[in-house]
Design a protein around this motif. Structure first.
Motif, PDB file in Angstrom:
ATOM      1  N   THR A  59       0.833  -1.203   0.000  1.00  0.00           N
ATOM      2  CA  THR A  59       0.000   0.000   0.000  1.00  0.00           C
ATOM      3  C   THR A  59       0.868   1.254   0.000  1.00  0.00           C
ATOM      4  O   THR A  59       0.548   2.236  -0.672  1.00  0.00           O
ATOM      5  CB  THR A  59      -0.956  -0.025   1.210  1.00  0.00           C
ATOM      6  N   SER A  60       1.990   1.209   0.706  1.00  0.00           N
ATOM      7  CA  SER A  60       2.876   2.384   0.744  1.00  0.00           C
ATOM      8  C   SER A  60       3.441   2.707  -0.633  1.00  0.00           C
ATOM      9  O   SER A  60       3.699   3.874  -0.936  1.00  0.00           O
ATOM     10  CB  SER A  60       4.003   2.179   1.758  1.00  0.00           C
ATOM     11  N   VAL A  61       3.613   1.698  -1.461  1.00  0.00           N
ATOM     12  CA  VAL A  61       4.122   1.927  -2.820  1.00  0.00           C
ATOM     13  C   VAL A  61       3.057   2.608  -3.674  1.00  0.00           C
ATOM     14  O   VAL A  61       3.341   3.515  -4.452  1.00  0.00           O
ATOM     15  CB  VAL A  61       4.555   0.592  -3.469  1.00  0.00           C
ATOM     16  N   HIS A  62       1.813   2.150  -3.520  1.00  0.00           N
ATOM     17  CA  HIS A  62       0.729   2.619  -4.378  1.00  0.00           C
ATOM     18  C   HIS A  62       0.036   3.888  -3.863  1.00  0.00           C
ATOM     19  O   HIS A  62      -0.690   4.541  -4.621  1.00  0.00           O
ATOM     20  CB  HIS A  62      -0.316   1.507  -4.548  1.00  0.00           C
ATOM     21  N   ALA A  63       0.230   4.235  -2.602  1.00  0.00           N
ATOM     22  CA  ALA A  63      -0.483   5.367  -1.999  1.00  0.00           C
ATOM     23  C   ALA A  63      -0.325   6.693  -2.749  1.00  0.00           C
ATOM     24  O   ALA A  63      -1.303   7.438  -2.869  1.00  0.00           O
ATOM     25  CB  ALA A  63      -0.077   5.532  -0.535  1.00  0.00           C
ATOM     26  N   PRO A  64       0.848   7.010  -3.287  1.00  0.00           N
ATOM     27  CA  PRO A  64       0.960   8.286  -4.008  1.00  0.00           C
ATOM     28  C   PRO A  64       0.035   8.395  -5.223  1.00  0.00           C
ATOM     29  O   PRO A  64      -0.241   9.493  -5.688  1.00  0.00           O
ATOM     30  CB  PRO A  64       2.434   8.324  -4.447  1.00  0.00           C
ATOM     31  N   ASN A  65      -0.452   7.265  -5.704  1.00  0.00           N
ATOM     32  CA  ASN A  65      -1.333   7.262  -6.876  1.00  0.00           C
ATOM     33  C   ASN A  65      -2.807   7.328  -6.506  1.00  0.00           C
ATOM     34  O   ASN A  65      -3.667   7.167  -7.375  1.00  0.00           O
ATOM     35  CB  ASN A  65      -1.067   6.020  -7.723  1.00  0.00           C
ATOM     36  N   GLY A  66      -3.113   7.534  -5.238  1.00  0.00           N
ATOM     37  CA  GLY A  66      -4.505   7.611  -4.811  1.00  0.00           C
ATOM     38  C   GLY A  66      -5.067   6.235  -4.468  1.00  0.00           C
ATOM     39  O   GLY A  66      -4.335   5.266  -4.306  1.00  0.00           O
ATOM     40  N   PHE A  67      -6.383   6.172  -4.378  1.00  0.00           N
ATOM     41  CA  PHE A  67      -7.037   4.949  -3.930  1.00  0.00           C
ATOM     42  C   PHE A  67      -7.275   3.928  -5.039  1.00  0.00           C
ATOM     43  O   PHE A  67      -6.966   2.755  -4.889  1.00  0.00           O
ATOM     44  CB  PHE A  67      -8.375   5.292  -3.250  1.00  0.00           C
ATOM     45  N   PHE A  68      -7.810   4.350  -6.159  1.00  0.00           N
ATOM     46  CA  PHE A  68      -8.318   3.409  -7.151  1.00  0.00           C
ATOM     47  C   PHE A  68      -7.222   2.729  -7.963  1.00  0.00           C
ATOM     48  O   PHE A  68      -6.248   3.354  -8.377  1.00  0.00           O
ATOM     49  CB  PHE A  68      -9.326   4.093  -8.078  1.00  0.00           C
ATOM     50  N   ALA A  69      -7.416   1.432  -8.189  1.00  0.00           N
ATOM     51  CA  ALA A  69      -6.425   0.607  -8.884  1.00  0.00           C
ATOM     52  C   ALA A  69      -6.186   1.074 -10.315  1.00  0.00           C
ATOM     53  O   ALA A  69      -5.061   0.972 -10.814  1.00  0.00           O
ATOM     54  CB  ALA A  69      -6.859  -0.861  -8.872  1.00  0.00           C
ATOM     55  N   GLN A  70      -7.202   1.583 -10.993  1.00  0.00           N
ATOM     56  CA  GLN A  70      -7.010   1.973 -12.386  1.00  0.00           C
ATOM     57  C   GLN A  70      -6.014   3.112 -12.540  1.00  0.00           C
ATOM     58  O   GLN A  70      -5.465   3.320 -13.614  1.00  0.00           O
ATOM     59  CB  GLN A  70      -8.329   2.297 -13.097  1.00  0.00           C
ATOM     60  N   SER A  71      -5.754   3.858 -11.472  1.00  0.00           N
ATOM     61  CA  SER A  71      -4.709   4.889 -11.536  1.00  0.00           C
ATOM     62  C   SER A  71      -3.443   4.450 -10.818  1.00  0.00           C
ATOM     63  O   SER A  71      -2.607   5.275 -10.500  1.00  0.00           O
ATOM     64  CB  SER A  71      -5.168   6.205 -10.923  1.00  0.00           C
TER      65      SER A  71
END
Length: 183
Positions: free
Chosen positions: A93-105
């Protein structure tokens, strides 16, 4: 069919589905199965994402997913399995957090759902149709819940903090390199 039986069947289905997804992801990291990069490629990717040293971090992540997922599917050591997966997914989650919540982004939606589901199973237990029940809950004692989750949370905090520090050091190094190239 009683409500109790339906709940246990639903929990079994949830455990099997979640566990299977986690095992698949973990074996991609560890062995390169299902189109994964194996431990070498995963270690390089982890280094690039700021998890250092990459190889031990990749092994820990793969084991949390594959091992935790297998234990969840089997319904064995539910508190430890749920906590291990939740901790691993906190790192993802820490890796993906800068991209917001939704998986498509590229957001953290997917690892958050996996971590939340695993944690929930760890808290409620594996249910009637599980190896925990067969073993008389030898690996699913009430005291194991706070110990497993506290340990996993502490490890996740350390790993995420070290990653943030590594990324900050990389940025400082890049800024210094850019400044020396200009002047």
């Amino acid at each position: 069919m009683t409500c109790h039986s339906r709940s246990d069947l639903g929990l079994l289905a949830l455990r099997l589905g979640t566990g299977a997804v986690l095992v698949a992801h973990g074996t991609q990291k560890l062995f390169g199965w299902f189109g994964g990069d194996g431990i070498g490629g995963t270690a390089q990717a982890f280094e690039a994402m700021g998890f250092r040293p990459g190889r031990p971090c990749a092994i820990a992540s793969g084991l949390a997913e594959a091992g935790g997922g297998a234990l969840l599917a089997l319904g064995l050591a539910a508190p430890a399995a749920g906590a291990a997966v939740a901790g691993g997914m906190a790192g993802a989650t820490s890796v993906h957090a800068p991209n917001g919540f939704f998986a498509q982004s590229g957001g953290f939606e997917y690892p958050a759902v996996l971590g939340w589901t695993a944690a929930s199973i760890g808290l409620m237990g594996a249910g009637r149709y599980s190896l925990d029940r067969v073993t008389c809950h030898a690996l699913d004692r009430p005291w194991m819940i706070p110990v497993a989750f506290a340990t996993s949370a502490a490890a996740a905090i350390v790993v995420i903090k070290r990653r943030a520090e590594a990324l900050a050091a990389d940025q400082r190094g890049n800024a210094a390199d850019a400044a020396s190239a200009e002047g």
